[in-house]
Scaffold this motif. Structure first.
Motif, short mmCIF file in Angstrom:
data_model
loop_
_atom_site.label_atom_id
_atom_site.label_comp_id
_atom_site.label_asym_id
_atom_site.label_seq_id
_atom_site.Cartn_x
_atom_site.Cartn_y
_atom_site.Cartn_z
N GLY A 279 0.81 -1.21 0.00
CA GLY A 279 0.00 0.00 0.00
C GLY A 279 0.84 1.26 0.00
N SER A 280 2.15 1.12 0.03
CA SER A 280 3.06 2.26 0.10
C SER A 280 3.51 2.69 -1.29
N ASP A 281 3.35 3.95 -1.61
CA ASP A 281 3.78 4.46 -2.92
C ASP A 281 5.28 4.28 -3.13
N ARG A 292 -0.31 3.50 -7.97
CA ARG A 292 -0.06 3.94 -6.61
C ARG A 292 -1.32 3.71 -5.79
N GLN A 293 -1.24 3.97 -4.49
CA GLN A 293 -2.34 3.66 -3.59
C GLN A 293 -3.66 4.27 -4.05
N GLN A 330 0.96 1.98 5.70
CA GLN A 330 0.19 2.31 4.51
C GLN A 330 -0.48 1.06 3.92
N THR A 331 0.22 -0.07 3.99
CA THR A 331 -0.40 -1.33 3.55
C THR A 331 -1.60 -1.67 4.43
N VAL A 334 -4.58 0.43 3.44
CA VAL A 334 -5.30 -0.04 2.24
C VAL A 334 -6.15 -1.25 2.59
#
Length: 505
Positions: A279-281, A292-293, A330-331, A334
């Motif tokens: 989930g991380s750009d 990207r996310q 970030q993952t 998502v």
């Protein structure tokens, strides 16, 4: 020992066993290997033979770091059996064979044949050549010799089938070695695909899964960016075809016309496997993923708007080189936003020969393990919550074969809902066969399955059930079975972790 002695077998009939590792592409290739061997006069060894066959074929995968250790361990266990069994042959094919080539025979000199991903059709010839010449045959083609669908296939199910629409992949993900082993994408002609689907339906198949390394990129090789959506719609017009699925797509190529085709085609099932990976750009950029996310979550939102009851599953890699705690968060973000029905999670594993294997910032095992456990715990919670929403719903299930491990003890049967969720249901008094359709009401939810504990509301006997019954009767009449020994691939599952799309889609 003479070649005549080496060819002898019990009862004069040579038997075979195929052991399959890796993704659905390998599973489907094994169906072709099985068909080739049966076309050459071999019969499948009895269930549970475990290497006690005249020919043992390993169809390998090179995705995981320890793939070669697993192969050589299995080959080592077969060495004494081969030494004591005149005429036994061992063949190694698939992605690891394509990658390691002569290394296999050097490390395991008792192997008779090594073949690659591009020339699986040569297996019977290579086996015979090795038998006559009494020396190992290593033949690795550098490019596809013929589209695999032209080869004979021994389908593993009478009611559900894989249909390959392309081979190879044009992506360059830094963690994936598959494009180097499978080659560039090669698309199959739409007319050939539809002809195969129609032939399968005529034989009784009622569910097909369109298969490709990057299935929704279909059309790039023939110059039509909307070819995949058109193919889905064309499948919708085939009379007798009740369910259409596909795997695995790539977010980069997942366009609005595909979403529309899924929503508007009656037999396109409300199910989508959409690999996330991270989930991380920054990590997606390092992975060389071309989305990207925001783009990914936008696709999920559009699919849910068009197909409200769609079950969405995914693949996620934890601990990619350079992944920080912020990247991992970030993952998790998502996962919370997307609310996947299921996620197939992988701890990053070095693939020798990939750019990621040489990257700085390799994550310590203990850190990867801790993140992995947090991700699994979160997804288990979400999967259970999403499954609980199914309680009280009335669903049509296609009865499956071999998917309920405890069905015998619980007096239940198992089937797949349209969204591919696994449902165990009370066995009705009326005979029900794999491929038939039952209507049930869901009464209980677990994280990975549903239960329908009440009486079955309706049983619909189908042509697919007739086909299963006919095939089963024919197999029981044979001295040896003809199944590959992979009962769980009757109705293609939503990518079990050991057979996910190589983690590379």
């Amino acid at each position: 020992m003479s070649s005549i002695d080496r060819s002898q077998s019990v009862g004069g009939t040579r038997t075979y066993e195929v052991r399959t590792y890796g993704c659905q592409m390998n599973v489907h290739d094994s169906e072709r290997l099985s068909g080739l061997l049966e076309g050459a006069g071999y019969v499948r060894a009895p269930e549970g033979a475990d290497g006690d066959a005249d020919v043992v074929v390993f169809n390998t995968c090179a995705v995981r770091e320890n793939a070669d250790n697993k192969l050589y361990g299995n080959l080592g266990r077969l060495a004494p059996r081969k030494a004591s069994r005149p005429g036994m042959q061992i063949a190694v094919g698939g992605c690891l064979a394509q990658k390691d080539r002569d290394t296999i025979v050097r490390r395991a000199p008792w192997v008779d044949v090594v073949f690659g991903t591009h020339n699986i059709g040569k297996l019977p010839v290579l086996l015979e050549r090795a038998r006559v010449q009494e020396e190992a045959q290593v033949e690795i083609a550098e490019s596809l010799e013929a589209f695999p669908s032209t080869l004979p296939t021994r389908r593993e199910s009478a009611y559900a089938a894989w249909v390959s629409i392309s081979v190879g992949c044009n992506n360059t993900c830094t963690f994936c070695i598959v494009p180097a082993l499978r080659g560039k994408e090669k698309d199959r002609r739409p007319g050939d695909i539809l002809a195969e689907v129609e032939a399968l339906v005529a034989e009784g198949v009622s569910e097909i899964t369109l298969l490709g390394q990057n299935v929704n990129a279909y059309g790039s090789d023939i110059g039509d960016r909307e070819a995949f959506g058109k193919l889905l719609r064309a499948c919708g017009s085939i009379e007798g075809l009740e369910r259409v699925r596909f795997t695995s797509p790539h977010p980069r190529d997942f366009t609005d016309d595909v979403i529309a085709a899924m929503a508007e085609t009656p037999n396109a099932m409300p199910q989508l496997h959409m690999p996330l990976q991270s989930g991380s750009d920054p990590v997606l950029k390092a992975m060389r993923r071309s989305y990207r996310q925001e783009r990914y979550l936008g696709i999920i939102e559009k699919v849910r708007a068009a197909i409200p009851h769609a079950a969405i599953t995914t693949d996620i890699i934890v601990g990619f080189p350079g992944e920080t705690e912020e990247d991992f968060e970030q993952t998790l973000h998502v996962v919370r936003e997307a609310r996947f029905a299921q996620a197939f999670t992988f701890q990053y594993s070095k693939r020798p020969g990939t750019p990621a294997a040489e990257m700085d910032g390799q994550i310590p095992k203990a850190v990867v393990q801790e993140r992995y456990e947090r991700l699994v715990a979160l997804q288990e919670e979400i999967s259970w919550e999403e499954n609980k929403k199914q309680v009280g719903r009335t669903l049509e299930l296609m009865v499956a074969e071999g998917e309920g491990r405890k069905d015998g003890a619980t007096h239940r049967l198992s089937g797949r809902a349209p969204d591919n969720r696994l449902v165990h249901f009370t066995k009705p008094e009326q005979e029900v066969r794999p491929g038939d359709v039952v209507t049930v009401e869901v009464t209980y939810a677990a994280p990975h399955h549903l239960l329908a504990e009440g009486a079955v509301l309706e049983v619909r006997r189908t042509r697919a059930g007739d086909a299963w019954e006919k095939r089963n009767a024919a197999e029981q009449a044979k001295p040896a079975g003809v199944m590959l020994g992979l009962p769980k691939i009757g109705v293609p599952e939503p990518q079990p972790a050991v057979a996910s799309g190589c983690g590379c889609d």
